[in-house]
Design a protein around this motif. Structure first.
Motif, PDB file in Angstrom:
ATOM      1  N   VAL A  91       0.874  -1.181   0.000  1.00  0.00           N
ATOM      2  CA  VAL A  91       0.000   0.000   0.000  1.00  0.00           C
ATOM      3  C   VAL A  91       0.909   1.229   0.000  1.00  0.00           C
ATOM      4  CG1 VAL A  91      -1.887   1.213   1.159  1.00  0.00           C
ATOM      5  CG2 VAL A  91      -1.754  -1.285   1.264  1.00  0.00           C
ATOM      6  N   ASP A  92       1.356   1.565  -1.197  1.00  0.00           N
ATOM      7  CA  ASP A  92       2.290   2.665  -1.366  1.00  0.00           C
ATOM      8  C   ASP A  92       1.571   3.906  -1.915  1.00  0.00           C
ATOM      9  OD1 ASP A  92       1.779   1.917  -3.978  1.00  0.00           O
ATOM     10  OD2 ASP A  92       3.815   1.199  -4.390  1.00  0.00           O
ATOM     11  N   ALA A  93       2.320   4.891  -2.315  1.00  0.00           N
ATOM     12  CA  ALA A  93       1.731   6.138  -2.807  1.00  0.00           C
ATOM     13  C   ALA A  93       0.867   5.903  -4.043  1.00  0.00           C
ATOM     14  CB  ALA A  93       2.834   7.152  -3.117  1.00  0.00           C
ATOM     15  N   VAL A 150      -0.942   3.183  -4.781  1.00  0.00           N
ATOM     16  CA  VAL A 150      -2.207   2.591  -4.326  1.00  0.00           C
ATOM     17  C   VAL A 150      -3.060   3.643  -3.622  1.00  0.00           C
ATOM     18  CG1 VAL A 150      -3.251   0.866  -2.802  1.00  0.00           C
ATOM     19  CG2 VAL A 150      -1.289   0.254  -4.224  1.00  0.00           C
ATOM     20  N   ARG A 151      -2.436   4.445  -2.779  1.00  0.00           N
ATOM     21  CA  ARG A 151      -3.180   5.516  -2.105  1.00  0.00           C
ATOM     22  C   ARG A 151      -3.750   6.508  -3.125  1.00  0.00           C
ATOM     23  NH1 ARG A 151       1.085   4.725   1.481  1.00  0.00           N
ATOM     24  NH2 ARG A 151       2.227   6.527   0.692  1.00  0.00           N
ATOM     25  N   TRP A 188      -4.747   5.741  -6.198  1.00  0.00           N
ATOM     26  CA  TRP A 188      -5.916   5.107  -6.804  1.00  0.00           C
ATOM     27  C   TRP A 188      -7.105   5.148  -5.851  1.00  0.00           C
ATOM     28  CZ3 TRP A 188      -2.260   0.640  -8.305  1.00  0.00           C
ATOM     29  CH2 TRP A 188      -1.653   0.912  -9.536  1.00  0.00           C
ATOM     30  N   LEU A 189      -6.844   4.930  -4.557  1.00  0.00           N
ATOM     31  CA  LEU A 189      -7.927   5.028  -3.566  1.00  0.00           C
ATOM     32  C   LEU A 189      -8.508   6.440  -3.525  1.00  0.00           C
ATOM     33  CD1 LEU A 189      -6.755   2.935  -0.489  1.00  0.00           C
ATOM     34  CD2 LEU A 189      -8.929   2.723  -1.694  1.00  0.00           C
ATOM     35  N   ARG A 190      -7.650   7.431  -3.545  1.00  0.00           N
ATOM     36  CA  ARG A 190      -8.095   8.825  -3.522  1.00  0.00           C
ATOM     37  C   ARG A 190      -8.928   9.130  -4.765  1.00  0.00           C
ATOM     38  NH1 ARG A 190      -9.960  12.617  -0.636  1.00  0.00           N
ATOM     39  NH2 ARG A 190      -8.366  12.141   0.870  1.00  0.00           N
ATOM     40  N   TYR A 203     -12.312   7.522  -4.340  1.00  0.00           N
ATOM     41  CA  TYR A 203     -13.094   8.261  -3.354  1.00  0.00           C
ATOM     42  C   TYR A 203     -13.631   9.565  -3.947  1.00  0.00           C
ATOM     43  CZ  TYR A 203     -14.318  10.861   0.822  1.00  0.00           C
ATOM     44  OH  TYR A 203     -15.010  11.610   1.767  1.00  0.00           O
TER      45      TYR A 203
END
Length: 75
Positions: free
Chosen positions: A58-60, A62-63, A65-67, A70
């Motif tokens: 869970v790197d930058a 992945v974060r 893509w989550l952002r 969202y």
């Protein structure tokens, strides 16, 4: 109000993170590398899947893509 992500244990050593990203034809993200097409993963709202085997996965990227998922669900 909308589902934007899903975490599911897929094997003993892997969880899959599913995210809902805009379709590539609408200026979204094409599946490539770690970001795979979701296929039948999730409820049908999930468009992409990322395999995670360790917390460090869970790197930058992945974060990010989550952002994006969202932000897309919120607007």
């Amino acid at each position: 109000e909308r589902q934007f992500a899903l975490v599911q244990a897929s094997t003993r050593t892997r969880v899959d993170l599913g995210v809902r990203l805009r379709d590539e034809s609408l200026g979204g993200v094409a599946p490539a590398g770690r970001l795979a097409a979701a296929g039948s993963f999730g409820s049908g709202n999930i468009t992409h899947r990322i395999a995670l085997t360790a917390p460090g996965d869970v790197d930058a990227e992945v974060r990010g893509w989550l952002r994006a998922a969202y932000d897309g669900a919120a607007g």
